[in-house]
Design an enzyme around this catalytic site. Structure first.
Site, PDB file in Angstrom:
ATOM      1  N   TYR A   1       3.102   0.891  -5.054  1.00 46.09           N
ATOM      2  CA  TYR A   1       4.221   1.765  -5.416  1.00 46.09           C
ATOM      3  C   TYR A   1       4.721   2.636  -4.093  1.00 46.09           C
ATOM      4  O   TYR A   1       5.365   3.484  -4.192  1.00 46.09           O
ATOM      5  CB  TYR A   1       3.770   2.994  -6.389  1.00 46.09           C
ATOM      6  CG  TYR A   1       2.326   3.585  -6.150  1.00 46.09           C
ATOM      7  CD1 TYR A   1       2.115   4.615  -5.391  1.00 46.09           C
ATOM      8  CD2 TYR A   1       1.200   3.204  -6.692  1.00 46.09           C
ATOM      9  CE1 TYR A   1       1.292   5.492  -4.905  1.00 46.09           C
ATOM     10  CE2 TYR A   1      -0.159   3.752  -6.496  1.00 46.09           C
ATOM     11  CZ  TYR A   1      -0.132   5.064  -5.779  1.00 46.09           C
ATOM     12  OH  TYR A   1      -1.338   5.644  -5.495  1.00 46.09           O
TER      13      TYR A   1
ATOM     14  N   ARG B   1      -0.962  12.033   0.757  1.00 45.27           N
ATOM     15  CA  ARG B   1      -2.060  11.381   0.409  1.00 45.27           C
ATOM     16  C   ARG B   1      -1.960  10.078   1.087  1.00 45.27           C
ATOM     17  O   ARG B   1      -1.258   9.011   0.630  1.00 45.27           O
ATOM     18  CB  ARG B   1      -2.247  11.164  -1.085  1.00 45.27           C
ATOM     19  CG  ARG B   1      -3.753  10.316  -1.144  1.00 45.27           C
ATOM     20  CD  ARG B   1      -4.176  10.499  -2.802  1.00 45.27           C
ATOM     21  NE  ARG B   1      -2.709  10.095  -3.715  1.00 45.27           N
ATOM     22  CZ  ARG B   1      -2.254   8.915  -4.098  1.00 45.27           C
ATOM     23  NH1 ARG B   1      -2.813   7.879  -3.646  1.00 45.27           N
ATOM     24  NH2 ARG B   1      -1.261   8.646  -4.985  1.00 45.27           N
TER      25      ARG B   1
ATOM     26  N   HIS C   1      -5.569   6.508  -4.516  1.00 41.97           N
ATOM     27  CA  HIS C   1      -5.746   7.829  -5.401  1.00 41.97           C
ATOM     28  C   HIS C   1      -7.213   7.578  -5.795  1.00 41.97           C
ATOM     29  O   HIS C   1      -8.085   8.170  -5.928  1.00 41.97           O
ATOM     30  CB  HIS C   1      -4.919   7.675  -6.648  1.00 41.97           C
ATOM     31  CG  HIS C   1      -5.241   8.675  -7.648  1.00 41.97           C
ATOM     32  ND1 HIS C   1      -5.131   9.897  -7.479  1.00 41.97           N
ATOM     33  CD2 HIS C   1      -6.056   8.526  -8.796  1.00 41.97           C
ATOM     34  CE1 HIS C   1      -5.595  10.673  -8.703  1.00 41.97           C
ATOM     35  NE2 HIS C   1      -5.842   9.743  -9.419  1.00 41.97           N
TER      36      HIS C   1
END
Length: 188
Positions: A92, A79, A83
């Site tokens: 992160y 990805r 998100h």
């Protein structure tokens, strides 16, 4: 799998469970390895390779239909984007990690393959992108002019020919809620 339904489950394993890397979310070797516990065949494929995914899906469909059983396909990908709109994935993971993953983008990989084989060119790509951009904008415009769906009729009427009693009760409660709290939606 106990019903031996001829279905293909497609898992796009993008390496993250929201903001948690998959290796911190679960132990083991991905998702495909879980299929054996359900007595299902599984296929793991490079999810960034369109041809490989097509071949894997064809094989999975063949197994499902000929053997009347479920099949799990796990497409390993990444990805690149966040998100959600409230997510900042650089909290992160590093920008370098994201940029490295962009190098294996399936759209770019396919475009490069087509150009290399002289089946496509940059000029055609630019024209196609512009045509599709206009098509999407027109579709958005048409969709925005449509009436909004009725939550009462559409929420309860799209699955069953005749609503089961428990869903009739839920629908009745939902209508009462909307009438009591009209600012929370429309019953019409």
């Amino acid at each position: 799998s106990t019903l031996e339904a001829p279905i293909v489950f497609f898992c796009r394993n993008n390496g993250y469970a929201i903001s948690t890397p998959a290796h911190e979310q679960f132990r083991g070797n991905g998702i495909a390895s879980r299929a054996i516990g359900y007595d299902m065949p599984a296929i793991r494929v490079d999810g960034n390779d369109i041809a490989a995914v097509s071949i894997a899906m064809s094989k999975a469909k063949e197994i499902a239909s000929k053997q009347s059983r479920p099949v799990l396909v796990e497409a390993m990908t990444y990805r690149v984007g966040h998100h959600s709109t409230s997510d900042d994935s650089t909290r992160y993971r590093s920008v370098e990690e994201i940029n490295q993953a962009k190098e294996s983008c399936p759209i770019q990989r396919t475009k490069n393959f087509l150009i290399k084989n002289e089946w496509w060119d940059e000029e055609s790509d630019v024209k196609l992108r512009e045509t599709e951009r206009r098509s999407v904008l027109k579709a958005i415009e048409v969709a925005e002019r449509r009436n909004h769906p009725s939550p009462v009729t559409d929420l309860f009427s799209d699955v069953y020919d005749k609503l089961p009693k428990h869903l009739e009760e839920q629908q009745h409660e939902f209508i009462q809620h909307l009438e009591k709290y009209p600012d929370h939606g429309s019953a019409h």
